[in-house]
Design a protein around this motif. Structure first.
Motif, mmCIF file in Angstrom:
data_model
loop_
_atom_site.group_PDB
_atom_site.id
_atom_site.type_symbol
_atom_site.label_atom_id
_atom_site.label_comp_id
_atom_site.label_asym_id
_atom_site.label_seq_id
_atom_site.Cartn_x
_atom_site.Cartn_y
_atom_site.Cartn_z
ATOM 1 N N VAL A 1 -5.072 5.870 1.899
ATOM 2 C CA VAL A 1 -4.209 6.283 0.794
ATOM 3 C C VAL A 1 -3.386 5.078 0.335
ATOM 4 O O VAL A 1 -2.725 4.422 1.140
ATOM 5 C CB VAL A 1 -3.269 7.432 1.212
ATOM 6 C CG1 VAL A 1 -2.321 7.801 0.066
ATOM 7 C CG2 VAL A 1 -4.070 8.649 1.661
ATOM 8 N N PHE A 2 -3.414 4.818 -0.969
ATOM 9 C CA PHE A 2 -2.657 3.710 -1.557
ATOM 10 C C PHE A 2 -1.665 4.278 -2.568
ATOM 11 O O PHE A 2 -2.065 4.957 -3.518
ATOM 12 C CB PHE A 2 -3.597 2.725 -2.254
ATOM 13 C CG PHE A 2 -4.533 2.004 -1.322
ATOM 14 C CD1 PHE A 2 -4.261 0.717 -0.895
ATOM 15 C CD2 PHE A 2 -5.695 2.627 -0.866
ATOM 16 C CE1 PHE A 2 -5.123 0.050 -0.035
ATOM 17 C CE2 PHE A 2 -6.568 1.970 -0.010
ATOM 18 C CZ PHE A 2 -6.289 0.682 0.409
ATOM 19 N N ILE A 3 -0.378 3.992 -2.364
ATOM 20 C CA ILE A 3 0.665 4.497 -3.255
ATOM 21 C C ILE A 3 0.827 3.549 -4.445
ATOM 22 O O ILE A 3 0.753 2.329 -4.308
ATOM 23 C CB ILE A 3 2.013 4.610 -2.507
ATOM 24 C CG1 ILE A 3 1.837 5.403 -1.189
ATOM 25 C CG2 ILE A 3 3.063 5.284 -3.380
ATOM 26 C CD1 ILE A 3 1.318 6.800 -1.370
ATOM 27 N N THR B 1 -3.993 6.657 -4.790
ATOM 28 C CA THR B 1 -5.448 6.551 -4.852
ATOM 29 C C THR B 1 -5.997 6.588 -3.437
ATOM 30 O O THR B 1 -5.435 5.966 -2.533
ATOM 31 C CB THR B 1 -5.875 5.244 -5.550
ATOM 32 O OG1 THR B 1 -5.567 5.342 -6.942
ATOM 33 C CG2 THR B 1 -7.366 4.987 -5.404
ATOM 34 N N VAL B 2 -7.088 7.328 -3.258
ATOM 35 C CA VAL B 2 -7.767 7.404 -1.959
ATOM 36 C C VAL B 2 -9.097 6.652 -2.065
ATOM 37 O O VAL B 2 -9.934 6.976 -2.906
ATOM 38 C CB VAL B 2 -8.023 8.866 -1.541
ATOM 39 C CG1 VAL B 2 -8.810 8.909 -0.230
ATOM 40 C CG2 VAL B 2 -6.706 9.622 -1.395
ATOM 41 N N GLN C 1 0.815 -1.215 0.000
ATOM 42 C CA GLN C 1 0.000 0.000 0.000
ATOM 43 C C GLN C 1 0.854 1.273 0.000
ATOM 44 O O GLN C 1 0.322 2.367 -0.165
ATOM 45 C CB GLN C 1 -0.921 0.027 1.226
ATOM 46 C CG GLN C 1 -1.839 -1.170 1.347
ATOM 47 C CD GLN C 1 -1.167 -2.361 2.018
ATOM 48 O OE1 GLN C 1 0.027 -2.341 2.313
ATOM 49 N NE2 GLN C 1 -1.952 -3.404 2.286
ATOM 50 N N GLY C 2 2.161 1.146 0.178
ATOM 51 C CA GLY C 2 3.042 2.300 0.219
ATOM 52 C C GLY C 2 3.632 2.521 1.596
ATOM 53 O O GLY C 2 3.105 2.039 2.609
#
Length: 441
Positions: free
Chosen positions: A137-139, A297-298, A113-114
């Protein structure tokens, strides 16, 4: 020679199994069949147009350079940044890369996920007072990757809507996943997609009172290609429309950093949006990371499927399945971008591109054309009444030696428009303005 003998041997084996074809060993199609598999091509890939319009532009550009090898070609087409990344940001990536050569600094796989530090920085910098948590929040390696992931997540059975005109990736990924019917040449669009018409008369915002209900709505603000930015009132209409219809908005905020007025930079500034929206964004146009590759992406925890299951849980599972995480070097650069020094230096570059856009608008306005966008976006959308986009593209390329993007490539409503990018050096913008003035005066 060995390869050729092996090739013929396969043909002989096939012929022995098909006696009636033994007399036809010399036919090329039979030899071809010796290598052809029994796997059928993905039927959805068959629906895609053979000629992706940006590839078509590249071919025409190459042909023009061969025809005019001594002419300086100015590229105001593809949205690739041109200014160098600030030193304070690249230094952080160099430092992270150097650390990988040491026992103490080496790291392998990170969280899919970052990294938490970057997730925290994104949540604080862009969503500080909007209630978005870093766990939402996903990186990723860029927003285009996340567009594809979201299409995979949502599946082939959903119906989708896109702005017309809009970024082609929304449509093409829908085609690949199986959400569409075949391309309709007469209408310039795919079947089974709701194309929400956006004209200058409606400020390039769709008339939601006439729009059909779909499961998913792809919406970009500031918009690529028109450069238009949805107001707070317009986005409130969009959120209410989605809430009423039980739809999910996939909100593309890749150009939000260019907004300099009171238009929202995030869909989550609108009350109720966390219950109906996913937001994707990127460091590409914000920080010049088109080659570095970094986005996010949120997915709010409040966003639920019709059965009450949280969308974020499925997205998390998908990310873990499809990715081993984003480059730790890129993430180090992203963290440096969000430092006070990084944000200040990036804003200087954004202001530079916006001044380029202002100059493009200025020249077309002086020539009597209607030019849109540019104020809150790096793109200028110019109308050439009575002309077809590809004809104008060809005219500007052949007579002014400038590469642009034909508006029809973004959807049927883009016909008659040309998109100009401000991602260029100032001297090229000035030279292009002079050439365009000579062409259209």
């Amino acid at each position: 020679m060995v390869g050729a003998l092996d090739f013929l041997e396969r043909a002989r084996i096939l012929a022995r199994n098909l006696p009636e074809m033994q007399s036809n060993l010399n036919f090329p199609w039979l030899i071809y069949n010796a290598y052809k598999t029994m796997v059928r091509r993905n039927v959805n890939m068959e629906k895609l147009k053979d000629d992706y319009f940006l590839t078509n532009i590249s071919r025409r550009q190459s042909a023009h350079l061969q025809k005019f090898p001594d002419t300086k070609l100015i590229n105001l087409g593809i949205g690739d940044t041109t200014m160098p990344i600030p030193k304070s940001i690249t230094s952080s990536m160099v430092e992270r890369a150097d650390a990988l050569s040491t026992i103490e600094g080496y790291s392998g796989y990170g969280p899919e996920q970052g990294e938490k530090a970057l997730k925290d920085a994104i949540a604080n910098t862009f969503y500080g007072d909007l209630g978005i948590k870093s766990s939402e929040v996903f990186i990723s390696d860029g927003s285009q990757t996340d567009i594809s992931r979201l299409q995979l997540l949502l599946g082939s059975s959903v119906s989708i809507a896109v702005q017309d005109p809009s970024y082609p990736a929304y449509v093409d990924t829908g085609v690949v996943v199986g959400q569409t019917n075949v391309f309709q040449e007469s209408e310039g669009k795919y079947g089974n997609i709701e194309y929400m018409k956006c004209f200058a008369d409606n400020d390039f915002f769709p008339d939601l009172s006439t729009a059909s209900r779909t499961d998913i709505i792809f919406f970009c603000s500031p918009n690529n290609p028109t450069g238009s930015t949805a107001t707070r009132e317009q986005l409130a209409q969009l959120v209410e429309f989605s809430r009423k219809n039980g739809s999910i908005i996939v909100y593309d905020a890749a150009y939000a950093a260019y907004i300099s007025d009171d238009c929202p930079r995030s869909i989550f500034e609108i009350p109720g949006a966390k219950e109906v929206a996913i937001e994707i964004s990127s460091f590409s146009k914000f920080a010049g990371f088109t080659g570095v590759r970094l986005g996010w992406t949120v997915v709010p925890s409040e966003l639920l499927y019709s059965n009450g299951f949280p969308v974020i849980k499925d997205f998390d599972r998908l990310v873990c399945t499809c990715s081993n995480g984003t480059s730790n070097i890129s993430q180090a650069g992203g963290l440096a971008c969000l430092s006070p020094e990084g944000l200040k230096s990036i804003q200087t570059i954004i202001d530079f591109y916006k001044e380029n856009a202002r100059l493009i608008i200025e020249i077309f306005t002086s020539l009597g054309f209607k030019a849109y966008g540019g104020k809150n976006a790096p793109y200028v959308w110019v109308h050439f009444p009575g002309k077809r986009s590809w004809d104008v593209f060809t005219e500007i390329l052949e007579k002014a030696h400038i590469v642009t993007i034909p508006g029809s490539g973004f959807g049927p409503c883009g016909q008659g428009y040309i998109r100009f990018s401000s991602f260029a050096r100032r001297e090229d913008i000035i030279e292009a303005s002079w050439r365009l003035k000579n062409l259209y005066s």
